[in-house]
Motif scaffolding. Sequence first.
Motif, PDB file in Angstrom:
ATOM      1  N   ALA A   1      48.153   5.694 -22.851  1.00 51.11           N
ATOM      2  CA  ALA A   1      46.773   5.731 -23.327  1.00 51.11           C
ATOM      3  C   ALA A   1      46.701   5.876 -24.841  1.00 51.11           C
ATOM      4  N   GLY A   2      45.669   5.285 -25.408  1.00 56.26           N
ATOM      5  CA  GLY A   2      45.374   5.476 -26.820  1.00 56.26           C
ATOM      6  C   GLY A   2      44.595   6.771 -27.007  1.00 56.26           C
ATOM      7  N   PHE A   3      44.873   7.490 -28.077  1.00 58.86           N
ATOM      8  CA  PHE A   3      44.154   8.739 -28.345  1.00 58.86           C
ATOM      9  C   PHE A   3      42.645   8.502 -28.376  1.00 58.86           C
ATOM     10  N   ALA A   4      42.223   7.471 -29.094  1.00 58.77           N
ATOM     11  CA  ALA A   4      40.789   7.210 -29.246  1.00 58.77           C
ATOM     12  C   ALA A   4      40.141   6.888 -27.904  1.00 58.77           C
ATOM     13  N   LYS A   5      40.851   6.117 -27.081  1.00 61.00           N
ATOM     14  CA  LYS A   5      40.324   5.749 -25.760  1.00 61.00           C
ATOM     15  C   LYS A   5      40.135   6.998 -24.906  1.00 61.00           C
ATOM     16  N   LEU A   6      41.124   7.893 -24.888  1.00 62.39           N
ATOM     17  CA  LEU A   6      41.003   9.125 -24.099  1.00 62.39           C
ATOM     18  C   LEU A   6      39.885  10.009 -24.622  1.00 62.39           C
ATOM     19  N   HIS A   7      39.786  10.124 -25.935  1.00 57.51           N
ATOM     20  CA  HIS A   7      38.771  10.995 -26.524  1.00 57.51           C
ATOM     21  C   HIS A   7      37.368  10.547 -26.125  1.00 57.51           C
ATOM     22  N   SER A   8      37.103   9.238 -26.222  1.00 57.00           N
ATOM     23  CA  SER A   8      35.770   8.732 -25.860  1.00 57.00           C
ATOM     24  C   SER A   8      35.533   8.829 -24.360  1.00 57.00           C
ATOM     25  N   ALA A   9      36.583   8.584 -23.554  1.00 56.60           N
ATOM     26  CA  ALA A   9      36.447   8.659 -22.092  1.00 56.60           C
ATOM     27  C   ALA A   9      36.160  10.092 -21.642  1.00 56.60           C
ATOM     28  N   PHE A  10      36.838  11.063 -22.243  1.00 55.43           N
ATOM     29  CA  PHE A  10      36.623  12.467 -21.879  1.00 55.43           C
ATOM     30  C   PHE A  10      35.250  12.952 -22.324  1.00 55.43           C
ATOM     31  N   LYS A  11      34.736  12.379 -23.415  1.00 57.54           N
ATOM     32  CA  LYS A  11      33.393  12.748 -23.869  1.00 57.54           C
ATOM     33  C   LYS A  11      32.334  12.248 -22.888  1.00 57.54           C
ATOM     34  N   ARG A  12      32.546  11.014 -22.400  1.00 61.18           N
ATOM     35  CA  ARG A  12      31.592  10.437 -21.446  1.00 61.18           C
ATOM     36  C   ARG A  12      31.681  11.128 -20.089  1.00 61.18           C
ATOM     37  N   ASN A  13      32.914  11.484 -19.703  1.00 60.35           N
ATOM     38  CA  ASN A  13      33.117  12.061 -18.374  1.00 60.35           C
ATOM     39  C   ASN A  13      34.094  13.235 -18.482  1.00 60.35           C
ATOM     40  N   PRO A  14      33.581  14.437 -18.757  1.00 60.90           N
ATOM     41  CA  PRO A  14      34.448  15.607 -18.952  1.00 60.90           C
ATOM     42  C   PRO A  14      35.356  15.908 -17.767  1.00 60.90           C
ATOM     43  N   GLU A  15      34.964  15.490 -16.573  1.00 64.11           N
ATOM     44  CA  GLU A  15      35.774  15.764 -15.382  1.00 64.11           C
ATOM     45  C   GLU A  15      37.010  14.870 -15.303  1.00 64.11           C
TER      46      GLU A  15
ATOM     47  N   VAL B   1      40.789  15.471 -13.524  1.00 65.43           N
ATOM     48  CA  VAL B   1      41.307  14.625 -12.441  1.00 65.43           C
ATOM     49  C   VAL B   1      42.684  14.081 -12.804  1.00 65.43           C
ATOM     50  N   ILE B   2      42.829  13.617 -14.046  1.00 66.79           N
ATOM     51  CA  ILE B   2      44.114  13.064 -14.492  1.00 66.79           C
ATOM     52  C   ILE B   2      45.182  14.151 -14.528  1.00 66.79           C
ATOM     53  N   SER B   3      44.843  15.307 -15.079  1.00 64.68           N
ATOM     54  CA  SER B   3      45.848  16.361 -15.286  1.00 64.68           C
ATOM     55  C   SER B   3      46.357  16.960 -13.976  1.00 64.68           C
ATOM     56  N   ASN B   4      45.543  16.883 -12.920  1.00 63.21           N
ATOM     57  CA  ASN B   4      45.956  17.462 -11.638  1.00 63.21           C
ATOM     58  C   ASN B   4      47.294  16.940 -11.155  1.00 63.21           C
ATOM     59  N   ASN B   5      47.591  15.677 -11.470  1.00 59.67           N
ATOM     60  CA  ASN B   5      48.800  15.042 -10.945  1.00 59.67           C
ATOM     61  C   ASN B   5      49.893  14.907 -12.000  1.00 59.67           C
ATOM     62  N   LEU B   6      49.667  15.480 -13.194  1.00 62.96           N
ATOM     63  CA  LEU B   6      50.620  15.274 -14.290  1.00 62.96           C
ATOM     64  C   LEU B   6      51.784  16.259 -14.250  1.00 62.96           C
ATOM     65  N   HIS B   7      52.953  15.729 -14.619  1.00 61.29           N
ATOM     66  CA  HIS B   7      54.141  16.562 -14.769  1.00 61.29           C
ATOM     67  C   HIS B   7      54.546  16.642 -16.242  1.00 61.29           C
ATOM     68  N   LEU B   8      54.366  15.532 -16.969  1.00 65.22           N
ATOM     69  CA  LEU B   8      54.778  15.465 -18.369  1.00 65.22           C
ATOM     70  C   LEU B   8      53.681  14.845 -19.219  1.00 65.22           C
ATOM     71  N   LEU B   9      53.509  15.372 -20.429  1.00 56.32           N
ATOM     72  CA  LEU B   9      52.599  14.785 -21.418  1.00 56.32           C
ATOM     73  C   LEU B   9      53.434  14.480 -22.656  1.00 56.32           C
ATOM     74  N   ILE B  10      53.474  13.215 -23.047  1.00 56.85           N
ATOM     75  CA  ILE B  10      54.270  12.775 -24.193  1.00 56.85           C
ATOM     76  C   ILE B  10      53.328  12.400 -25.333  1.00 56.85           C
ATOM     77  N   ILE B  11      53.595  12.899 -26.518  1.00 57.46           N
ATOM     78  CA  ILE B  11      52.792  12.551 -27.693  1.00 57.46           C
ATOM     79  C   ILE B  11      53.683  11.785 -28.664  1.00 57.46           C
ATOM     80  N   ASP B  12      53.439  10.485 -28.779  1.00 57.91           N
ATOM     81  CA  ASP B  12      54.200   9.664 -29.722  1.00 57.91           C
ATOM     82  C   ASP B  12      53.649   9.894 -31.130  1.00 57.91           C
ATOM     83  N   GLU B  13      54.535   9.791 -32.142  1.00 57.56           N
ATOM     84  CA  GLU B  13      54.132  10.102 -33.518  1.00 57.56           C
ATOM     85  C   GLU B  13      53.404  11.448 -33.527  1.00 57.56           C
TER      86      GLU B  13
END
Length: 545
Positions: free
Chosen positions: A250-264, A268-280
């Motif tokens: 995911a792009g940072f900007a895409k996630l930021h705008s998506a989370f603003k529109r739909n805070p939930e 929902v995404i994090s419930n199934n996550l094991h790893l979060l990778i931040i490039d750069e």
Amino acid sequence: MINRLQIQELQDLVGKETLQRLAAIIQFIPNSGISHPNDIYEKQNLERIFLSFAGQDAFQKEEFRKKIISRLSDEEIRSLAQKLGLSDLLPFSDLVNLISHKAWTDNSETKILIDFLRLPESYIPSARTVIPNIETVKRPESPYKSLKDYQNEIFRKVEGNLENPLQKILIQMPTGSGKTRTAMEIICAEMNKNPGKSVIWIANSEELCEQAVECFRDVWSHIGTFDADIIRAWGPNDVKYPINSSFLVAGFAKLHSAFKRNPELAKVISNNLHLLIIDEAHQVMAPTYKEVVTKLREDNFSIHMLGLTATPGRGNLDNEETRELIGFFSGNRIDIESGNQTVFQYLRHKKILAHIKKDPLYTNMVFELTPAEKKYLKSHYDFSMEFLERISLDDMRNLEIIKKLKKECELRKKILFFAGSVNQSKFICAILNFMGYRAEHLDGSTKRDRRRNIITEFKSGDLNIICNFGVLTTGFDAPKIDVVFIGRPTMSVVLYSQMVGRGLRGPAIGGKESCKLIDVIDNIEAYNSPDNVYEYFGEYWEENV
């Protein structure tokens, strides 16, 4: 057929300002074909200038195509109609309207028209590529390339850390040493250990996102133990939450705008996550980026977090940002062990990194900063866009850049040019084309398909020069670059390392033994030149050419 245009029409299409700039400098470029400023106003030269500076954009417009086609003879337009499968019995005006109205895309009709009008092949529009939102990784078709020993050591250390809960790890590896490949091995190992769980990879550019997808596809196809989905969430693709075990990019900007529109959605995404990778990873210190990461972890704090960086956090040479970034990852930084050598000596010895040969271009020009530009530099640790635009319009400076580029072009070198502005990149690219060297321009507004096509041609060797602004600093791997030409000043260690890094790939990983680095060095009032940034990378270079 461009010769059907009148001199005044050509001048209007190119633009008065562009012609004045050309007249001022092109006579001083050796073997440019122009010996006197007034020569550019000769019709033959104006036609060449139009094709180099304005033609590609002009032919995108139906009204302009109509103007050109309407100047064909009756015999010519009926011949063209036959080639296009139209009835040559139709009235002339109907044929003009029908032909000019045809879609200007990558199709056989456009290619026929370009050939008939004797336009450059580069005018053919790029084919539209549809990138799937979700794809499933299939079995491998190519041999698997295992990690290098130093990458394997990073892998082993990180895997050891991940056996403990709530891990936050910053992986530091120099540009060109295979950060993405190493991280992907870690990701795939963790997904194999945790079937049903997913991984999210967050980056700030489309190139970085697509690079991650390609690398994951390659590694997972070889070592994955079950089918996994790749979910693209950048550009036109929406953010989809994983249903199966997935690699979500995911792009940072895409996630930021998506989370603003739909805070939930973050929950929902994090419930199934094991790893979060931040490039750069230095990007995560920006408030909006940090907000995205916080939202993903606030409902599932057990998610492990990995950051990838070549130069941790250093927008300038002050260590405060570095300390903040390392603190964000709980002080847990893992990097390459190189024994008694520096990391760069170690990687060059192993032929992972190319030998960088510096060839600075000293302009001997003095640029004074305005009060606003000084204020910006003090608060942002780099030069403002206004300052970059201003020096990029200095055509005596541009003349020195063009002359230097021309010498490299004459040697048929593969060149990546980083401009100081969109205007400068386009201007220099057009002059190179006018002189007979095929060059292409890229910036953030370049259409996605065209950008992909230009990069593909550059990688394949069909194109030797890319002029760009604001792109290709990350997520762009072209192994056989001969020259990295940096035409913009910067005080940012991160940005500078990203630009230099495009030429660092050594022969052990498909690159070259050496790469020339040409820096444009200006005398910037009160700051002299950004030599402190360049000197920071002293271990990158070995000698001047």
